[in-house]
Design a protein around this motif. Sequence first.
Motif, PDB file in Angstrom:
ATOM      1  N   ILE A  50       0.823  -1.214   0.000  1.00 35.07           N
ATOM      2  CA  ILE A  50       0.000   0.000   0.000  1.00 35.07           C
ATOM      3  C   ILE A  50       0.856   1.263   0.000  1.00 35.07           C
ATOM      4  O   ILE A  50       0.391   2.322  -0.386  1.00 35.07           O
ATOM      5  CB  ILE A  50      -0.982   0.002   1.194  1.00 35.07           C
ATOM      6  CG1 ILE A  50      -1.663  -1.358   1.342  1.00 35.07           C
ATOM      7  CG2 ILE A  50      -2.039   1.082   1.028  1.00 35.07           C
ATOM      8  CD1 ILE A  50      -2.551  -1.502   2.546  1.00 35.07           C
ATOM      9  N   PRO A  52       3.632   4.208   1.761  1.00 36.69           N
ATOM     10  CA  PRO A  52       3.996   4.832   3.042  1.00 36.69           C
ATOM     11  C   PRO A  52       2.812   5.450   3.778  1.00 36.69           C
ATOM     12  O   PRO A  52       2.936   6.512   4.374  1.00 36.69           O
ATOM     13  CB  PRO A  52       5.028   5.882   2.627  1.00 36.69           C
ATOM     14  CG  PRO A  52       4.632   6.259   1.249  1.00 36.69           C
ATOM     15  CD  PRO A  52       4.034   5.030   0.620  1.00 36.69           C
ATOM     16  N   TYR A  53       1.652   4.794   3.758  1.00 36.35           N
ATOM     17  CA  TYR A  53       0.481   5.317   4.479  1.00 36.35           C
ATOM     18  C   TYR A  53       0.716   5.368   5.974  1.00 36.35           C
ATOM     19  O   TYR A  53      -0.004   6.028   6.707  1.00 36.35           O
ATOM     20  CB  TYR A  53      -0.750   4.456   4.192  1.00 36.35           C
ATOM     21  CG  TYR A  53      -0.638   3.052   4.734  1.00 36.35           C
ATOM     22  CD1 TYR A  53      -1.159   2.736   5.988  1.00 36.35           C
ATOM     23  CD2 TYR A  53       0.006   2.050   4.027  1.00 36.35           C
ATOM     24  CE1 TYR A  53      -1.030   1.457   6.505  1.00 36.35           C
ATOM     25  CE2 TYR A  53       0.139   0.780   4.523  1.00 36.35           C
ATOM     26  CZ  TYR A  53      -0.378   0.484   5.768  1.00 36.35           C
ATOM     27  OH  TYR A  53      -0.233  -0.768   6.282  1.00 36.35           O
ATOM     28  N   ILE A  54       1.715   4.622   6.440  1.00 37.54           N
ATOM     29  CA  ILE A  54       1.981   4.567   7.877  1.00 37.54           C
ATOM     30  C   ILE A  54       2.776   5.771   8.358  1.00 37.54           C
ATOM     31  O   ILE A  54       2.971   5.942   9.544  1.00 37.54           O
ATOM     32  CB  ILE A  54       2.728   3.271   8.242  1.00 37.54           C
ATOM     33  CG1 ILE A  54       3.984   3.122   7.384  1.00 37.54           C
ATOM     34  CG2 ILE A  54       1.804   2.076   8.067  1.00 37.54           C
ATOM     35  CD1 ILE A  54       4.823   1.924   7.743  1.00 37.54           C
ATOM     36  N   PHE A  62       3.862   5.030  11.901  1.00 37.23           N
ATOM     37  CA  PHE A  62       3.092   4.124  12.770  1.00 37.23           C
ATOM     38  C   PHE A  62       2.773   2.832  12.015  1.00 37.23           C
ATOM     39  O   PHE A  62       1.649   2.653  11.547  1.00 37.23           O
ATOM     40  CB  PHE A  62       1.747   4.752  13.172  1.00 37.23           C
ATOM     41  CG  PHE A  62       1.783   5.895  14.148  1.00 37.23           C
ATOM     42  CD1 PHE A  62       2.951   6.313  14.759  1.00 37.23           C
ATOM     43  CD2 PHE A  62       0.600   6.548  14.489  1.00 37.23           C
ATOM     44  CE1 PHE A  62       2.957   7.371  15.675  1.00 37.23           C
ATOM     45  CE2 PHE A  62       0.590   7.598  15.407  1.00 37.23           C
ATOM     46  CZ  PHE A  62       1.770   8.020  15.999  1.00 37.23           C
ATOM     47  N   HIS A  64       1.420  -0.761  11.240  1.00 39.21           N
ATOM     48  CA  HIS A  64       0.413  -1.587  11.886  1.00 39.21           C
ATOM     49  C   HIS A  64      -0.184  -2.526  10.840  1.00 39.21           C
ATOM     50  O   HIS A  64      -0.033  -2.309   9.644  1.00 39.21           O
ATOM     51  CB  HIS A  64      -0.703  -0.735  12.502  1.00 39.21           C
ATOM     52  CG  HIS A  64      -1.345   0.227  11.542  1.00 39.21           C
ATOM     53  ND1 HIS A  64      -0.822   1.476  11.289  1.00 39.21           N
ATOM     54  CD2 HIS A  64      -2.435   0.114  10.755  1.00 39.21           C
ATOM     55  CE1 HIS A  64      -1.589   2.090  10.402  1.00 39.21           C
ATOM     56  NE2 HIS A  64      -2.584   1.288  10.052  1.00 39.21           N
ATOM     57  N   ALA A  65      -0.838  -3.572  11.310  1.00 39.44           N
ATOM     58  CA  ALA A  65      -1.580  -4.455  10.414  1.00 39.44           C
ATOM     59  C   ALA A  65      -2.892  -4.773  11.107  1.00 39.44           C
ATOM     60  O   ALA A  65      -3.183  -4.227  12.173  1.00 39.44           O
ATOM     61  CB  ALA A  65      -0.783  -5.723  10.108  1.00 39.44           C
ATOM     62  N   ARG A  66      -3.682  -5.630  10.509  1.00 36.82           N
ATOM     63  CA  ARG A  66      -5.007  -5.896  11.071  1.00 36.82           C
ATOM     64  C   ARG A  66      -4.921  -6.920  12.211  1.00 36.82           C
ATOM     65  O   ARG A  66      -3.973  -7.705  12.271  1.00 36.82           O
ATOM     66  CB  ARG A  66      -5.952  -6.359   9.960  1.00 36.82           C
ATOM     67  CG  ARG A  66      -6.102  -5.307   8.854  1.00 36.82           C
ATOM     68  CD  ARG A  66      -7.247  -5.630   7.924  1.00 36.82           C
ATOM     69  NE  ARG A  66      -8.525  -5.516   8.593  1.00 36.82           N
ATOM     70  CZ  ARG A  66      -9.297  -4.416   8.560  1.00 36.82           C
ATOM     71  NH1 ARG A  66      -8.895  -3.356   7.896  1.00 36.82           N
ATOM     72  NH2 ARG A  66     -10.439  -4.393   9.171  1.00 36.82           N
ATOM     73  N   PRO A  67      -5.886  -6.886  13.119  1.00 34.63           N
ATOM     74  CA  PRO A  67      -5.844  -7.771  14.296  1.00 34.63           C
ATOM     75  C   PRO A  67      -5.682  -9.243  13.933  1.00 34.63           C
ATOM     76  O   PRO A  67      -4.933  -9.973  14.610  1.00 34.63           O
ATOM     77  CB  PRO A  67      -7.200  -7.541  14.965  1.00 34.63           C
ATOM     78  CG  PRO A  67      -7.659  -6.216  14.498  1.00 34.63           C
ATOM     79  CD  PRO A  67      -7.083  -6.027  13.128  1.00 34.63           C
ATOM     80  N   ASP A 105      -8.821  -4.961  18.125  1.00 29.62           N
ATOM     81  CA  ASP A 105     -10.003  -4.603  17.337  1.00 29.62           C
ATOM     82  C   ASP A 105      -9.865  -3.126  16.992  1.00 29.62           C
ATOM     83  O   ASP A 105      -8.920  -2.460  17.428  1.00 29.62           O
ATOM     84  CB  ASP A 105     -11.297  -4.857  18.125  1.00 29.62           C
ATOM     85  CG  ASP A 105     -11.236  -4.249  19.509  1.00 29.62           C
ATOM     86  OD1 ASP A 105     -10.583  -3.191  19.679  1.00 29.62           O
ATOM     87  OD2 ASP A 105     -11.830  -4.816  20.433  1.00 29.62           O
ATOM     88  N   SER A 106     -10.816  -2.591  16.205  1.00 30.42           N
ATOM     89  CA  SER A 106     -10.612  -1.215  15.751  1.00 30.42           C
ATOM     90  C   SER A 106     -10.715  -0.233  16.928  1.00 30.42           C
ATOM     91  O   SER A 106     -10.068   0.800  16.934  1.00 30.42           O
ATOM     92  CB  SER A 106     -11.567  -0.855  14.631  1.00 30.42           C
ATOM     93  OG  SER A 106     -12.887  -1.065  15.034  1.00 30.42           O
ATOM     94  N   HIS A 109      -7.388  -0.155  18.597  1.00 30.28           N
ATOM     95  CA  HIS A 109      -6.438   0.442  17.661  1.00 30.28           C
ATOM     96  C   HIS A 109      -6.554   1.971  17.685  1.00 30.28           C
ATOM     97  O   HIS A 109      -5.550   2.678  17.810  1.00 30.28           O
ATOM     98  CB  HIS A 109      -6.726  -0.094  16.258  1.00 30.28           C
ATOM     99  CG  HIS A 109      -5.705   0.278  15.240  1.00 30.28           C
ATOM    100  ND1 HIS A 109      -4.437  -0.259  15.223  1.00 30.28           N
ATOM    101  CD2 HIS A 109      -5.755   1.137  14.212  1.00 30.28           C
ATOM    102  CE1 HIS A 109      -3.767   0.261  14.216  1.00 30.28           C
ATOM    103  NE2 HIS A 109      -4.538   1.112  13.581  1.00 30.28           N
ATOM    104  N   ILE A 110      -7.772   2.461  17.610  1.00 26.66           N
ATOM    105  CA  ILE A 110      -7.965   3.909  17.573  1.00 26.66           C
ATOM    106  C   ILE A 110      -7.610   4.535  18.924  1.00 26.66           C
ATOM    107  O   ILE A 110      -7.061   5.622  18.992  1.00 26.66           O
ATOM    108  CB  ILE A 110      -9.402   4.282  17.121  1.00 26.66           C
ATOM    109  CG1 ILE A 110      -9.546   5.782  16.880  1.00 26.66           C
ATOM    110  CG2 ILE A 110     -10.447   3.850  18.109  1.00 26.66           C
ATOM    111  CD1 ILE A 110      -8.989   6.209  15.586  1.00 26.66           C
ATOM    112  N   LEU A 113      -3.899   4.870  18.865  1.00 30.47           N
ATOM    113  CA  LEU A 113      -3.521   5.938  17.936  1.00 30.47           C
ATOM    114  C   LEU A 113      -3.726   7.309  18.575  1.00 30.47           C
ATOM    115  O   LEU A 113      -2.880   8.191  18.480  1.00 30.47           O
ATOM    116  CB  LEU A 113      -4.381   5.866  16.672  1.00 30.47           C
ATOM    117  CG  LEU A 113      -3.895   5.001  15.524  1.00 30.47           C
ATOM    118  CD1 LEU A 113      -4.974   4.924  14.469  1.00 30.47           C
ATOM    119  CD2 LEU A 113      -2.631   5.576  14.912  1.00 30.47           C
TER     120      LEU A 113
END
Lengths: 143, 94
Positions: A50, A52-54, A62, A64-67, A105-106, A109-110, A113
Amino acid sequence: MLVLTEGLVELNVEAKDAEDAIRKAGQLLVNEGLAEARYIDAMVKGFQDIGPYIVVAPNIAFPHARPEAGVIEKGVSIIRLSEPVKFGHPTNDPITLVCALCGVDSKSHIEMLQALATLLRDEDKLKTIMNPEASKQDVLAII
Amino acid sequence: MKIVTVCGMGFGTSLMLLLEIQSIAKGHGFEVNGEAVDLGSAKGMSCDLMVASSEISSELVDEPVEVISINNLLDRNEIEQKVMPAIQKLSKKG
């Protein structure tokens, strides 16, 4: 709320490129039992696929990947590089601070963040974290 | 008014950005509906405004709505200065 133990912070880390930096930040999560090793690969794959969205701010990334990619428990690790590396971002390169997140979970995660964002928006604290002279104790003390 | 925020995975950064925008807009007296999505889902979505981190915004040039690009997602001033004029403009249009 950020829980950062000594094992989750590493300063003056050497990384040869962006992937190496992501792997080193991810390794701390694995060492502390917060994520499986495959979570590191998922963060690297996300970056490669994807882009350099991080990179969320100048000099800060930052990863990260999905749970479901191997998170065991929510957490965040912080590494500061001795020499910044390029992540390929149009305006915010090079990157010195890499904070790897693993959320279960989201919502978690948020929350992490936002906690990280609050910490790094504080100019004095950011200055301490970015100061090459600052020790791990100095950094842990302000988090 | 509906704002779509976009990040690589649609899983964190975009939601953080949306919450920031809603909080800033509220401070100016505007209620903003929004959705945080990943780049793939953003394309072709119906909304009034898109806001994305700068490395992604170039992928959204074909969208029929204004796309605002944010360099520093931690910088409230940058978000406010770029997004509020667009929100004010949209609110006048009704």
